[in-house]
Motif scaffolding. Structure first.
Motif, short mmCIF file in Angstrom:
data_model
loop_
_atom_site.label_atom_id
_atom_site.label_comp_id
_atom_site.label_asym_id
_atom_site.label_seq_id
_atom_site.Cartn_x
_atom_site.Cartn_y
_atom_site.Cartn_z
N UNK A 83 4.79 -1.89 7.21
CA UNK A 83 3.67 -2.81 6.98
C UNK A 83 2.33 -2.16 7.32
N UNK A 84 2.33 -1.29 8.31
CA UNK A 84 1.07 -0.60 8.65
C UNK A 84 0.51 0.14 7.44
N UNK A 85 1.39 0.75 6.66
CA UNK A 85 0.94 1.44 5.44
C UNK A 85 0.55 0.44 4.36
N UNK A 86 1.32 -0.61 4.21
CA UNK A 86 1.00 -1.61 3.19
C UNK A 86 -0.35 -2.25 3.49
N UNK A 87 -0.62 -2.43 4.78
CA UNK A 87 -1.85 -3.08 5.22
C UNK A 87 -3.09 -2.24 4.94
N UNK A 88 -2.94 -0.92 4.83
CA UNK A 88 -4.10 -0.07 4.57
C UNK A 88 -4.36 0.11 3.08
N UNK A 89 -3.54 -0.47 2.25
CA UNK A 89 -3.66 -0.41 0.78
C UNK A 89 -4.00 0.98 0.26
N UNK A 91 -5.58 3.58 1.74
CA UNK A 91 -6.70 4.35 2.29
C UNK A 91 -6.21 5.52 3.14
N UNK A 92 -5.17 5.27 3.94
CA UNK A 92 -4.62 6.31 4.82
C UNK A 92 -4.24 7.55 4.01
N UNK A 93 -3.51 7.34 2.91
CA UNK A 93 -3.08 8.46 2.08
C UNK A 93 -4.27 9.09 1.35
N UNK A 94 -5.21 8.29 0.91
CA UNK A 94 -6.38 8.82 0.19
C UNK A 94 -7.22 9.70 1.12
N UNK A 144 9.55 10.92 9.91
CA UNK A 144 9.40 11.63 8.64
C UNK A 144 9.93 10.80 7.49
N UNK A 145 11.06 10.14 7.70
CA UNK A 145 11.62 9.26 6.67
C UNK A 145 10.69 8.08 6.43
N UNK A 146 10.14 7.51 7.49
CA UNK A 146 9.21 6.39 7.35
C UNK A 146 7.95 6.79 6.59
N UNK A 147 7.47 8.01 6.84
CA UNK A 147 6.30 8.52 6.12
C UNK A 147 6.61 8.64 4.63
N UNK A 148 7.78 9.20 4.32
CA UNK A 148 8.16 9.37 2.92
C UNK A 148 8.31 8.03 2.21
N UNK A 149 8.96 7.09 2.86
CA UNK A 149 9.13 5.75 2.27
C UNK A 149 7.78 5.05 2.10
N UNK A 154 3.34 3.19 -1.41
CA UNK A 154 1.94 3.25 -1.82
C UNK A 154 1.81 3.69 -3.28
N UNK A 155 2.70 4.58 -3.73
CA UNK A 155 2.67 5.04 -5.12
C UNK A 155 3.30 4.04 -6.08
N UNK A 156 3.84 2.93 -5.57
CA UNK A 156 4.41 1.90 -6.42
C UNK A 156 5.87 2.10 -6.77
N UNK A 157 6.55 3.02 -6.10
CA UNK A 157 7.96 3.28 -6.39
C UNK A 157 8.90 2.25 -5.79
N UNK A 158 8.43 1.49 -4.83
CA UNK A 158 9.22 0.41 -4.24
C UNK A 158 8.26 -0.57 -3.57
#
Length: 187
Positions: A83-89, A91-94, A144-149, A154-158
């Motif tokens: 959820x932390x990643x979903x919550x940043x929509x 930005x973190x990856x960008x 590492x697995x959490x980062x990949x997922x 974020x890329x819309x794969x799941x």
């Protein structure tokens, strides 16, 4: 200024975040922005840290409230992390992509990951019969697995629920043989 910087990344993308553009959007002079951050890389690093601090605090709050069984702990850990990643929509990856190749970014990123390793280990330790060093090594792999997922999400794969459930499954699998020693058959 970091709030304005985050708005720029959200609205216009990380490539548009420059000290000059930040100054204009924040209604300050360029020298103020340059005096405060020095370089665009330092601005991006501070924004990266700021997003992480917000997300780490939310993750820690979600994981350190109340007693949970090992299954509840794993589900909460996986769900909160994803959820932390979903919550940043994104930005973190960008911002991470904008900093790609920066030695300073790699050092900061490793520091942040080390903090998550310690948090994961602290949350899991009451349920796990592993030496601390082994638990931390496994947490490194799990993160590492959490980062990949998270990246896949974020890329819309799941979606977020699928990513969280997959992450929970990987956590269970990564710790399975050490769970039963302390969890009285909860695993």
């Amino acid at each position: 200024m970091l709030d304005v910087a985050l708005t720029i990344v959200r609205d216009e993308g990380a490539d548009r975040l420059t000290l000059g553009h930040l100054a204009a959007r924040a209604g300050i002079s360029k020298p103020v922005a340059y005096d405060h951050f020095g370089t665009r890389s330092k601005l991006l690093i501070e924004l990266y840290k700021s997003i992480d601090q917000t997300q780490a605090a939310a993750l820690q709050a979600a994981l350190t409230t109340g007693e949970r069984s090992i299954e509840e702990t794993i589900a909460a850990l996986a769900s909160a992390y994803i959820h932390c990643y979903a919550d940043t929509t994104g930005e973190w990856h960008a911002i991470g992509a904008a900093l790609a190749g920066s030695e300073e970014k790699e050092a900061v990123y490793q520091e942040l990951l080390d903090g998550y390793v310690q948090l994961f280990a602290a949350v899991l330790k009451p349920h796990i019969d592993l030496q601390q060093a082994e638990l931390e090594r496994r947490c490194i792999g799990l993160i590492g697995a959490g980062e990949a997922l998270s990246g896949a999400m974020v890329r819309g794969n799941c979606g977020e629920p699928e990513a969280a459930e997959t992450f929970a499954s990987l956590i269970r699998g990564g710790l399975r043989e050490s769970l039963s020693c302390r969890s009285n058959g909860e695993a």
